[in-house]
Design an enzyme around this catalytic site. Structure first.
Site, PDB file in Angstrom:
ATOM      1  CG  HIS A 124      -2.110  -0.984   0.980  1.00 25.09           C
ATOM      2  ND1 HIS A 124      -2.936  -1.417   1.986  1.00 25.09           N
ATOM      3  CD2 HIS A 124      -2.554  -1.611  -0.153  1.00 25.09           C
ATOM      4  CE1 HIS A 124      -3.823  -2.273   1.497  1.00 25.09           C
ATOM      5  NE2 HIS A 124      -3.604  -2.412   0.210  1.00 25.09           N
ATOM      6  CB  THR A 199      -4.210  -7.856   7.879  1.00 28.75           C
ATOM      7  OG1 THR A 199      -5.098  -7.279   6.916  1.00 28.75           O
ATOM      8  CG2 THR A 199      -4.025  -9.326   7.557  1.00 28.75           C
TER       9      THR A 199
HETATM   10  P1  OAD Z   1      -7.386  -3.061   9.958  1.00 26.50           P
HETATM   11  O1  OAD Z   1      -7.498  -1.880  10.845  1.00 26.50           O
HETATM   12  O2  OAD Z   1      -8.473  -3.308   8.980  1.00 26.50           O
HETATM   13  O3  OAD Z   1      -7.256  -4.379  10.844  1.00 26.50           O
HETATM   14  C1  OAD Z   1      -6.356  -4.434  11.904  1.00 26.50           C
HETATM   15  C2  OAD Z   1      -6.250  -5.862  12.393  1.00 26.50           C
HETATM   16  O4  OAD Z   1      -5.225  -5.919  13.373  1.00 26.50           O
HETATM   17  C3  OAD Z   1      -7.531  -6.374  13.065  1.00 26.50           C
HETATM   18  O5  OAD Z   1      -7.831  -7.680  12.572  1.00 26.50           O
HETATM   19  C4  OAD Z   1      -7.150  -6.443  14.550  1.00 26.50           C
HETATM   20  O6  OAD Z   1      -7.809  -7.495  15.256  1.00 26.50           O
HETATM   21  C5  OAD Z   1      -5.663  -6.692  14.456  1.00 26.50           C
HETATM   22  N1  OAD Z   1      -4.893  -6.275  15.634  1.00 26.50           N
HETATM   23  C6  OAD Z   1      -5.148  -5.258  16.492  1.00 26.50           C
HETATM   24  N2  OAD Z   1      -4.175  -5.166  17.417  1.00 26.50           N
HETATM   25  C7  OAD Z   1      -3.296  -6.158  17.149  1.00 26.50           C
HETATM   26  C8  OAD Z   1      -2.071  -6.589  17.733  1.00 26.50           C
HETATM   27  N3  OAD Z   1      -1.553  -5.975  18.805  1.00 26.50           N
HETATM   28  N4  OAD Z   1      -1.423  -7.651  17.196  1.00 26.50           N
HETATM   29  C9  OAD Z   1      -1.924  -8.282  16.093  1.00 26.50           C
HETATM   30  N5  OAD Z   1      -3.078  -7.918  15.503  1.00 26.50           N
HETATM   31  C10 OAD Z   1      -3.754  -6.877  16.010  1.00 26.50           C
HETATM   32  O7  OAD Z   1      -5.966  -2.960   9.246  1.00 26.50           O
HETATM   33  P2  OAD Z   1      -5.474  -3.596   7.870  1.00 26.50           P
HETATM   34  O8  OAD Z   1      -6.050  -4.949   7.672  1.00 26.50           O
HETATM   35  O9  OAD Z   1      -4.009  -3.466   7.823  1.00 26.50           O
HETATM   36  O10 OAD Z   1      -5.228   0.845   3.354  1.00 26.50           O
HETATM   37  O11 OAD Z   1      -6.132  -2.599   6.847  1.00 26.50           O
HETATM   38  C11 OAD Z   1      -5.920  -2.800   5.489  1.00 26.50           C
HETATM   39  C12 OAD Z   1      -5.884  -1.481   4.785  1.00 26.50           C
HETATM   40  O12 OAD Z   1      -7.059  -0.709   5.083  1.00 26.50           O
HETATM   41  C13 OAD Z   1      -4.742  -0.564   5.214  1.00 26.50           C
HETATM   42  O13 OAD Z   1      -3.515  -0.887   4.600  1.00 26.50           O
HETATM   43  C14 OAD Z   1      -5.249   0.764   4.789  1.00 26.50           C
HETATM   44  C15 OAD Z   1      -6.663   0.680   5.266  1.00 26.50           C
HETATM   45  O14 OAD Z   1      -7.584   1.494   4.635  1.00 26.50           O
HETATM   46  C16 OAD Z   1      -4.534   1.803   2.737  1.00 26.50           C
HETATM   47  O15 OAD Z   1      -3.878   2.627   3.333  1.00 26.50           O
HETATM   48  C17 OAD Z   1      -4.653   1.737   1.260  1.00 26.50           C
END
Ligand code: OAD
Length: 254
Positions: A124, A199
Protein backbone atom coordinates in the site's frame (compact mmCIF):
# COMPACT_ATOMS: atom_id res chain seq x y z
CA UNK A 1 7.09 -20.38 31.72
CA UNK A 2 9.62 -20.69 28.89
CA UNK A 3 9.10 -19.06 25.48
CA UNK A 4 8.36 -22.43 23.87
CA UNK A 5 5.59 -23.11 26.41
CA UNK A 6 3.81 -19.99 25.23
CA UNK A 7 3.87 -20.96 21.55
CA UNK A 8 1.25 -23.39 20.19
CA UNK A 9 3.10 -26.62 19.43
CA UNK A 10 2.04 -26.99 15.78
CA UNK A 11 3.08 -23.41 15.06
CA UNK A 12 6.44 -23.86 16.75
CA UNK A 13 7.10 -27.05 14.79
CA UNK A 14 6.32 -25.29 11.51
CA UNK A 15 8.52 -22.31 12.41
CA UNK A 16 11.45 -24.50 13.49
CA UNK A 17 11.46 -26.49 10.28
CA UNK A 18 10.81 -23.59 7.87
CA UNK A 19 13.76 -22.25 5.89
CA UNK A 20 11.71 -19.78 3.83
CA UNK A 21 9.22 -17.75 5.81
CA UNK A 22 6.93 -15.04 4.44
CA UNK A 23 5.33 -12.63 6.89
CA UNK A 24 2.36 -10.56 5.75
CA UNK A 25 1.68 -7.68 8.11
CA UNK A 26 -1.20 -5.25 8.54
CA UNK A 27 -2.06 -2.37 10.82
CA UNK A 28 -2.26 -4.63 13.89
CA UNK A 29 1.51 -5.11 13.58
CA UNK A 30 2.02 -1.43 14.41
CA UNK A 31 -0.74 -1.14 17.03
CA UNK A 32 1.48 -1.86 20.03
CA UNK A 33 3.85 0.87 18.85
CA UNK A 34 0.98 3.31 19.27
CA UNK A 35 0.07 3.65 15.59
CA UNK A 36 -3.72 3.20 15.38
CA UNK A 37 -5.25 0.53 13.18
CA UNK A 38 -8.05 1.41 10.76
CA UNK A 39 -10.95 -0.77 11.83
CA UNK A 40 -10.54 -1.74 15.49
CA UNK A 41 -13.61 -0.67 17.46
CA UNK A 42 -13.05 2.59 19.37
CA UNK A 43 -9.44 3.15 18.31
CA UNK A 44 -9.51 2.56 14.54
CA UNK A 45 -8.83 5.57 12.32
CA UNK A 46 -11.89 4.85 10.16
CA UNK A 47 -14.06 5.16 13.30
CA UNK A 48 -13.08 8.81 13.54
CA UNK A 49 -12.27 9.81 9.99
CA UNK A 50 -14.05 9.20 6.70
CA UNK A 51 -11.81 7.41 4.20
CA UNK A 52 -13.85 8.85 1.32
CA UNK A 53 -12.72 12.34 2.40
CA UNK A 54 -9.08 11.48 3.00
CA UNK A 55 -7.91 8.39 1.16
CA UNK A 56 -9.23 8.53 -2.40
CA UNK A 57 -8.03 10.31 -5.55
CA UNK A 58 -11.34 12.23 -5.54
CA UNK A 59 -10.70 13.50 -2.01
CA UNK A 60 -7.29 14.73 -3.13
CA UNK A 61 -8.79 16.46 -6.18
CA UNK A 62 -11.48 18.11 -4.05
CA UNK A 63 -9.34 19.23 -1.14
CA UNK A 64 -5.61 18.45 -1.27
CA UNK A 65 -4.96 20.62 1.82
CA UNK A 66 -7.33 18.50 3.91
CA UNK A 67 -5.62 15.28 2.78
CA UNK A 68 -2.11 16.68 3.20
CA UNK A 69 -2.89 17.84 6.77
CA UNK A 70 -4.20 14.41 7.72
CA UNK A 71 -1.18 12.57 6.34
CA UNK A 72 1.14 15.09 8.01
CA UNK A 73 -0.49 14.21 11.33
CA UNK A 74 -0.17 10.49 10.63
CA UNK A 75 3.48 10.93 9.67
CA UNK A 76 4.13 12.68 12.97
CA UNK A 77 2.40 9.81 14.84
CA UNK A 78 4.65 7.30 13.09
CA UNK A 79 7.78 9.34 13.76
CA UNK A 80 7.00 9.48 17.46
CA UNK A 81 6.43 5.70 17.54
CA UNK A 82 9.16 3.12 18.05
CA UNK A 83 9.29 -0.47 16.79
CA UNK A 84 8.10 -2.93 19.45
CA UNK A 85 9.57 -6.33 20.39
CA UNK A 86 7.54 -8.03 17.63
CA UNK A 87 9.24 -5.90 14.96
CA UNK A 88 12.62 -6.63 16.53
CA UNK A 89 11.88 -10.37 16.67
CA UNK A 90 11.14 -10.45 12.93
CA UNK A 91 14.42 -8.65 12.22
CA UNK A 92 16.26 -11.20 14.38
CA UNK A 93 14.58 -14.11 12.65
CA UNK A 94 15.50 -12.62 9.27
CA UNK A 95 19.15 -12.37 10.39
CA UNK A 96 19.38 -16.04 11.39
CA UNK A 97 21.76 -18.05 9.21
CA UNK A 98 20.13 -20.27 6.62
CA UNK A 99 16.80 -18.44 6.78
CA UNK A 100 15.09 -16.45 4.05
CA UNK A 101 12.41 -14.33 5.66
CA UNK A 102 10.42 -11.98 3.45
CA UNK A 103 8.17 -9.28 4.86
CA UNK A 104 5.30 -7.91 2.79
CA UNK A 105 3.36 -5.22 4.57
CA UNK A 106 0.17 -3.27 3.99
CA UNK A 107 1.55 -0.69 6.40
CA UNK A 108 2.77 2.62 5.08
CA UNK A 109 4.96 3.20 8.14
CA UNK A 110 8.66 2.34 8.46
CA UNK A 111 8.62 0.43 11.75
CA UNK A 112 9.90 -2.85 10.27
CA UNK A 113 12.85 -1.03 8.72
CA UNK A 114 13.60 0.90 11.91
CA UNK A 115 13.73 -2.43 13.78
CA UNK A 116 16.47 -3.48 11.35
CA UNK A 117 14.40 -5.68 9.03
CA UNK A 118 14.44 -5.60 5.25
CA UNK A 119 10.98 -5.23 3.71
CA UNK A 120 10.30 -6.99 0.42
CA UNK A 121 7.13 -5.06 -0.39
CA UNK A 122 5.01 -2.18 0.84
CA UNK A 123 1.87 -3.16 -1.05
CA UNK A 124 0.00 0.00 0.00
CA UNK A 125 2.95 2.29 -0.55
CA UNK A 126 5.11 4.29 1.82
CA UNK A 127 3.98 7.35 3.74
CA UNK A 128 7.38 8.96 3.36
CA UNK A 129 7.85 8.37 -0.39
CA UNK A 130 6.50 11.80 -1.31
CA UNK A 131 6.05 12.59 -4.96
CA UNK A 132 4.38 15.06 -7.27
CA UNK A 133 0.70 14.36 -7.89
CA UNK A 134 1.02 15.90 -11.37
CA UNK A 135 4.29 14.71 -12.89
CA UNK A 136 5.20 11.88 -10.49
CA UNK A 137 8.70 13.22 -9.72
CA UNK A 138 10.04 12.20 -6.31
CA UNK A 139 9.83 15.19 -3.97
CA UNK A 140 12.70 16.18 -1.72
CA UNK A 141 10.43 17.76 0.88
CA UNK A 142 8.93 16.60 4.15
CA UNK A 143 5.70 16.82 6.08
CA UNK A 144 5.46 19.75 8.48
CA UNK A 145 5.98 18.62 12.09
CA UNK A 146 2.57 18.73 13.78
CA UNK A 147 1.41 16.95 16.89
CA UNK A 148 -2.37 17.37 16.63
CA UNK A 149 -4.63 16.89 13.63
CA UNK A 150 -5.30 20.17 11.84
CA UNK A 151 -8.02 20.79 9.26
CA UNK A 152 -5.91 21.98 6.35
CA UNK A 153 -2.33 22.49 5.27
CA UNK A 154 -1.32 23.38 1.74
CA UNK A 155 0.88 20.68 0.19
CA UNK A 156 4.28 21.87 -1.01
CA UNK A 157 4.91 22.41 -4.73
CA UNK A 158 6.93 20.07 -6.91
CA UNK A 159 10.39 21.48 -7.68
CA UNK A 160 10.05 20.34 -11.31
CA UNK A 161 6.53 21.30 -12.37
CA UNK A 162 5.01 23.14 -9.41
CA UNK A 163 2.26 20.52 -8.97
CA UNK A 164 1.13 19.51 -5.47
CA UNK A 165 3.25 16.96 -3.58
CA UNK A 166 1.29 13.95 -2.30
CA UNK A 167 1.90 11.06 0.10
CA UNK A 168 3.33 7.87 -1.38
CA UNK A 169 0.38 5.77 -0.25
CA UNK A 170 -2.11 3.80 -2.32
CA UNK A 171 -5.57 5.29 -2.03
CA UNK A 172 -8.88 3.45 -2.42
CA UNK A 173 -9.54 3.16 -6.13
CA UNK A 174 -5.84 3.22 -7.10
CA UNK A 175 -3.94 0.18 -8.31
CA UNK A 176 -1.32 -1.42 -6.12
CA UNK A 177 2.32 -1.10 -7.16
CA UNK A 178 2.59 -4.07 -9.51
CA UNK A 179 6.10 -5.15 -8.52
CA UNK A 180 5.24 -5.10 -4.79
CA UNK A 181 2.12 -7.21 -5.33
CA UNK A 182 3.86 -9.71 -7.62
CA UNK A 183 6.86 -10.05 -5.28
CA UNK A 184 4.46 -10.75 -2.39
CA UNK A 185 2.60 -13.42 -4.33
CA UNK A 186 5.88 -15.12 -5.30
CA UNK A 187 7.12 -14.92 -1.70
CA UNK A 188 4.10 -16.76 -0.33
CA UNK A 189 4.24 -19.33 -3.13
CA UNK A 190 7.92 -20.06 -2.47
CA UNK A 191 7.66 -20.14 1.32
CA UNK A 192 7.62 -23.13 3.67
CA UNK A 193 5.50 -21.10 6.09
CA UNK A 194 3.37 -17.96 5.83
CA UNK A 195 2.44 -15.83 8.84
CA UNK A 196 -0.41 -13.35 8.52
CA UNK A 197 -0.08 -10.81 11.31
CA UNK A 198 -2.55 -8.11 12.30
CA UNK A 199 -4.77 -7.61 9.29
CA UNK A 200 -8.56 -7.62 9.05
CA UNK A 201 -8.24 -9.17 5.58
CA UNK A 202 -10.90 -6.83 4.26
CA UNK A 203 -8.98 -4.80 1.70
CA UNK A 204 -8.40 -6.44 -1.66
CA UNK A 205 -6.32 -7.29 -3.54
CA UNK A 206 -3.81 -7.33 -0.62
CA UNK A 207 -6.19 -9.56 1.34
CA UNK A 208 -5.97 -12.22 -1.38
CA UNK A 209 -2.19 -12.69 -1.06
CA UNK A 210 -2.41 -15.49 1.59
CA UNK A 211 -4.68 -17.46 -0.78
CA UNK A 212 -1.72 -18.01 -3.11
CA UNK A 213 -0.02 -19.92 -0.29
CA UNK A 214 -3.06 -22.09 0.38
CA UNK A 215 -3.29 -22.92 -3.32
CA UNK A 216 0.28 -24.31 -3.18
CA UNK A 217 -0.24 -26.18 0.09
CA UNK A 218 2.02 -23.80 2.03
CA UNK A 219 0.87 -23.70 5.67
CA UNK A 220 -0.59 -20.36 6.77
CA UNK A 221 -0.72 -19.17 10.38
CA UNK A 222 -2.67 -16.15 11.57
CA UNK A 223 -1.45 -14.08 14.53
CA UNK A 224 -4.22 -11.75 15.63
CA UNK A 225 -5.95 -11.28 18.99
CA UNK A 226 -9.32 -11.16 17.23
CA UNK A 227 -11.20 -13.03 14.51
CA UNK A 228 -10.59 -11.63 11.04
CA UNK A 229 -11.70 -12.36 7.51
CA UNK A 230 -8.53 -14.42 7.16
CA UNK A 231 -9.25 -16.69 10.15
CA UNK A 232 -11.52 -19.14 8.35
CA UNK A 233 -9.05 -20.01 5.61
CA UNK A 234 -5.76 -20.38 7.51
CA UNK A 235 -4.29 -23.61 8.87
CA UNK A 236 -3.58 -22.36 12.39
CA UNK A 237 -4.77 -19.39 14.41
CA UNK A 238 -2.84 -17.89 17.32
CA UNK A 239 -4.99 -15.44 19.26
CA UNK A 240 -2.26 -13.16 20.62
CA UNK A 241 -0.92 -9.67 19.97
CA UNK A 242 2.04 -9.41 17.62
CA UNK A 243 4.23 -7.79 20.28
CA UNK A 244 3.95 -10.89 22.46
CA UNK A 245 3.56 -13.72 19.98
CA UNK A 246 6.48 -12.92 17.67
CA UNK A 247 9.15 -12.51 20.39
CA UNK A 248 7.95 -15.75 22.03
CA UNK A 249 8.07 -17.57 18.70
CA UNK A 250 11.53 -16.34 17.73
CA UNK A 251 12.98 -17.03 21.21
CA UNK A 252 11.61 -20.55 21.01
CA UNK A 253 13.22 -21.35 17.65
CA UNK A 254 16.39 -22.78 19.21
P1 OAD B 1 -7.39 -3.06 9.96
O1 OAD B 1 -7.50 -1.88 10.85
O2 OAD B 1 -8.47 -3.31 8.98
O3 OAD B 1 -7.26 -4.38 10.84
C1 OAD B 1 -6.36 -4.43 11.90
C2 OAD B 1 -6.25 -5.86 12.39
O4 OAD B 1 -5.22 -5.92 13.37
C3 OAD B 1 -7.53 -6.37 13.06
O5 OAD B 1 -7.83 -7.68 12.57
C4 OAD B 1 -7.15 -6.44 14.55
O6 OAD B 1 -7.81 -7.49 15.26
C5 OAD B 1 -5.66 -6.69 14.46
N1 OAD B 1 -4.89 -6.28 15.63
C6 OAD B 1 -5.15 -5.26 16.49
N2 OAD B 1 -4.18 -5.17 17.42
C7 OAD B 1 -3.30 -6.16 17.15
C8 OAD B 1 -2.07 -6.59 17.73
N3 OAD B 1 -1.55 -5.98 18.81
N4 OAD B 1 -1.42 -7.65 17.20
C9 OAD B 1 -1.92 -8.28 16.09
N5 OAD B 1 -3.08 -7.92 15.50
C10 OAD B 1 -3.75 -6.88 16.01
O7 OAD B 1 -5.97 -2.96 9.25
P2 OAD B 1 -5.47 -3.60 7.87
O8 OAD B 1 -6.05 -4.95 7.67
O9 OAD B 1 -4.01 -3.47 7.82
O10 OAD B 1 -5.23 0.84 3.35
O11 OAD B 1 -6.13 -2.60 6.85
C11 OAD B 1 -5.92 -2.80 5.49
C12 OAD B 1 -5.88 -1.48 4.79
O12 OAD B 1 -7.06 -0.71 5.08
C13 OAD B 1 -4.74 -0.56 5.21
O13 OAD B 1 -3.52 -0.89 4.60
C14 OAD B 1 -5.25 0.76 4.79
C15 OAD B 1 -6.66 0.68 5.27
O14 OAD B 1 -7.58 1.49 4.64
C16 OAD B 1 -4.53 1.80 2.74
O15 OAD B 1 -3.88 2.63 3.33
C17 OAD B 1 -4.65 1.74 1.26
Amino acid sequence: MSASDRVPTEILDLARSARRVTVLTGAGMSAESGVPTFRDAQTGLWERFDPAELATPEAWEDDPAQCWAWYAWRASLVRRADPHPGHVALAQWQARPGIDLWISTQNVDDLHERAGAGVLAHVHGNLFALHCASCGAPADVDYPPITEPVARLDPPGCHQCGGPVRPGVVWFGETLPERAFQDSVEAVQEADLVLVVGTSGLVHPAASIPDFAGARGVPVVEINPRVSKVSGSVDHVWRAPAGQALPALVSALD
